[in-house]
Design an enzyme around this catalytic site. Sequence first.
Site, PDB file in Angstrom:
ATOM      1  N   ASP A  68      -8.870   3.259   2.508  1.00  0.00           N
ATOM      2  CA  ASP A  68      -7.679   2.537   2.047  1.00  0.00           C
ATOM      3  C   ASP A  68      -7.126   3.311   0.870  1.00  0.00           C
ATOM      4  O   ASP A  68      -7.877   3.739  -0.021  1.00  0.00           O
ATOM      5  CB  ASP A  68      -7.993   1.090   1.659  1.00  0.00           C
ATOM      6  CG  ASP A  68      -6.722   0.240   1.732  1.00  0.00           C
ATOM      7  OD1 ASP A  68      -5.964   0.379   2.715  1.00  0.00           O
ATOM      8  OD2 ASP A  68      -6.455  -0.541   0.806  1.00  0.00           O
ATOM      9  N   PHE A 148       3.197  12.583   5.086  1.00  0.00           N
ATOM     10  CA  PHE A 148       3.697  11.269   5.503  1.00  0.00           C
ATOM     11  C   PHE A 148       3.821  10.378   4.269  1.00  0.00           C
ATOM     12  O   PHE A 148       3.508  10.798   3.150  1.00  0.00           O
ATOM     13  CB  PHE A 148       2.753  10.631   6.541  1.00  0.00           C
ATOM     14  CG  PHE A 148       1.398  10.241   5.999  1.00  0.00           C
ATOM     15  CD1 PHE A 148       0.410  11.191   5.820  1.00  0.00           C
ATOM     16  CD2 PHE A 148       1.115   8.919   5.677  1.00  0.00           C
ATOM     17  CE1 PHE A 148      -0.839  10.839   5.324  1.00  0.00           C
ATOM     18  CE2 PHE A 148      -0.137   8.552   5.184  1.00  0.00           C
ATOM     19  CZ  PHE A 148      -1.113   9.517   5.002  1.00  0.00           C
ATOM     20  N   TYR A 150       4.482   8.540   1.033  1.00  0.00           N
ATOM     21  CA  TYR A 150       5.151   8.881  -0.228  1.00  0.00           C
ATOM     22  C   TYR A 150       5.104  10.384  -0.540  1.00  0.00           C
ATOM     23  O   TYR A 150       5.527  10.789  -1.628  1.00  0.00           O
ATOM     24  CB  TYR A 150       4.498   8.097  -1.383  1.00  0.00           C
ATOM     25  CG  TYR A 150       4.609   6.591  -1.237  1.00  0.00           C
ATOM     26  CD1 TYR A 150       5.754   5.925  -1.672  1.00  0.00           C
ATOM     27  CD2 TYR A 150       3.587   5.840  -0.665  1.00  0.00           C
ATOM     28  CE1 TYR A 150       5.873   4.553  -1.541  1.00  0.00           C
ATOM     29  CE2 TYR A 150       3.691   4.465  -0.522  1.00  0.00           C
ATOM     30  CZ  TYR A 150       4.836   3.825  -0.964  1.00  0.00           C
ATOM     31  OH  TYR A 150       4.956   2.466  -0.827  1.00  0.00           O
ATOM     32  N   ARG A 177      -7.281  12.095  -0.549  1.00  0.00           N
ATOM     33  CA  ARG A 177      -8.070  11.919   0.677  1.00  0.00           C
ATOM     34  C   ARG A 177      -9.014  13.108   0.871  1.00  0.00           C
ATOM     35  O   ARG A 177     -10.171  12.918   1.240  1.00  0.00           O
ATOM     36  CB  ARG A 177      -7.142  11.750   1.895  1.00  0.00           C
ATOM     37  CG  ARG A 177      -7.897  11.447   3.194  1.00  0.00           C
ATOM     38  CD  ARG A 177      -6.998  10.915   4.284  1.00  0.00           C
ATOM     39  NE  ARG A 177      -6.330   9.684   3.872  1.00  0.00           N
ATOM     40  CZ  ARG A 177      -5.072   9.618   3.440  1.00  0.00           C
ATOM     41  NH1 ARG A 177      -4.304  10.694   3.426  1.00  0.00           N
ATOM     42  NH2 ARG A 177      -4.556   8.468   3.051  1.00  0.00           N
TER      43      ARG A 177
HETATM   44  P1  ITT Z   1      -4.849   2.326   8.306  1.00  0.00           P
HETATM   45  O1  ITT Z   1      -5.025   1.073   7.495  1.00  0.00           O
HETATM   46  O2  ITT Z   1      -4.765   2.096   9.778  1.00  0.00           O
HETATM   47  O3  ITT Z   1      -5.856   3.395   7.941  1.00  0.00           O
HETATM   48  P2  ITT Z   1      -2.348   2.550   6.815  1.00  0.00           P
HETATM   49  O4  ITT Z   1      -1.150   3.442   6.969  1.00  0.00           O
HETATM   50  O5  ITT Z   1      -2.142   1.062   6.820  1.00  0.00           O
HETATM   51  O6  ITT Z   1      -3.419   2.987   7.919  1.00  0.00           O
HETATM   52  P3  ITT Z   1      -3.300   2.459   4.031  1.00  0.00           P
HETATM   53  O7  ITT Z   1      -3.198   0.984   3.992  1.00  0.00           O
HETATM   54  O8  ITT Z   1      -4.517   3.112   3.474  1.00  0.00           O
HETATM   55  O9  ITT Z   1      -3.115   2.999   5.525  1.00  0.00           O
HETATM   56  O10 ITT Z   1      -2.087   3.211   3.335  1.00  0.00           O
HETATM   57  C1  ITT Z   1      -1.132   2.618   2.594  1.00  0.00           C
HETATM   58  C2  ITT Z   1       0.125   3.413   2.559  1.00  0.00           C
HETATM   59  O11 ITT Z   1       0.022   4.370   1.514  1.00  0.00           O
HETATM   60  C3  ITT Z   1       0.500   4.219   3.807  1.00  0.00           C
HETATM   61  O12 ITT Z   1       1.171   3.463   4.752  1.00  0.00           O
HETATM   62  C4  ITT Z   1       1.409   5.276   3.184  1.00  0.00           C
HETATM   63  O13 ITT Z   1       2.685   4.747   2.957  1.00  0.00           O
HETATM   64  C5  ITT Z   1       0.748   5.509   1.836  1.00  0.00           C
HETATM   65  N1  ITT Z   1      -0.165   6.653   1.894  1.00  0.00           N
HETATM   66  C6  ITT Z   1      -1.486   6.650   2.193  1.00  0.00           C
HETATM   67  N2  ITT Z   1      -1.984   7.896   2.140  1.00  0.00           N
HETATM   68  C7  ITT Z   1      -0.954   8.713   1.812  1.00  0.00           C
HETATM   69  C8  ITT Z   1      -0.817  10.094   1.619  1.00  0.00           C
HETATM   70  O14 ITT Z   1      -1.832  10.926   1.777  1.00  0.00           O
HETATM   71  N3  ITT Z   1       0.384  10.576   1.277  1.00  0.00           N
HETATM   72  C9  ITT Z   1       1.445   9.759   1.130  1.00  0.00           C
HETATM   73  N4  ITT Z   1       1.409   8.436   1.310  1.00  0.00           N
HETATM   74  C10 ITT Z   1       0.221   7.914   1.651  1.00  0.00           C
END
Ligand code: ITT
Length: 191
Positions: A68, A148, A150, A177
């Site tokens: 997350d 992807f 932000y 990550r």
């Molecule tokens: P899963 O829960 O299925 O893993 P998700 O897209 O819902 O996928 P998160 O709740 O962890 O994942 O992510 C929250 C948001 O944060 C995600 O939708 C992106 O907008 C942003 N985000 C996460 N990782 C990112 C990254 O590496 N670079 C840019 N934005 C990111």
Amino acid sequence: MKIVFATNNAHKLAEVRAVLGEGFELVTLREVGITEDIPETGATLEENASQKARYVYERTGLDCFADDTGLEVEALNGAPGVRSARYATDGHDFAANNRKLLDELQGEDNRRARFRTVISLIRGGEEQRVEGIVRGSIALTEAGCGGFGYDPLFIPEGYDVTFAEMSANEKNSISHRGRAVAELVKVLNGR
Ligand code: ITT
């Protein structure tokens, strides 16, 4: 080593696959028959990562992990944080989220921010957590088309380009990550 990655986000899957490398076979949710959205109702990244990993473990009994991630902006008291996916709308609308972030920071000099990834690993029924953080700042306008979420707005500390302007390898080598997965590999390898 076979392990399920509990995500529906194809970008995350590609990033983690590249960082984990040989020696680990990532199994997707679809491959274990989970096609529904996994609930994420926690108030923190830690709770949501646990919730997603436990959901998969309870249904499959397989070793698994979930990530997350949140973008934490200093001038917004840590928002969007755990609500990063649903900042502007109920869905995962990256463009709307980025527009809202720029609006909220209009005229703001303090643009410091960080990405934080929490990974919850369940192995042999035991849960462990690791974390990865990258500090940086929010750009004045979007730039780049890689990555992807932000990424077009996030400039990591020590750089003058956004994550979206970097190659996938470059982002992975310094990202929240990438760092969390490096910690995960240490745990999986017993180091
Ligand atoms: P899963 O829960 O299925 O893993 P998700 O897209 O819902 O996928 P998160 O709740 O962890 O994942 O992510 C929250 C948001 O944060 C995600 O939708 C992106 O907008 C942003 N985000 C996460 N990782 C990112 C990254 O590496 N670079 C840019 N934005 C990111």
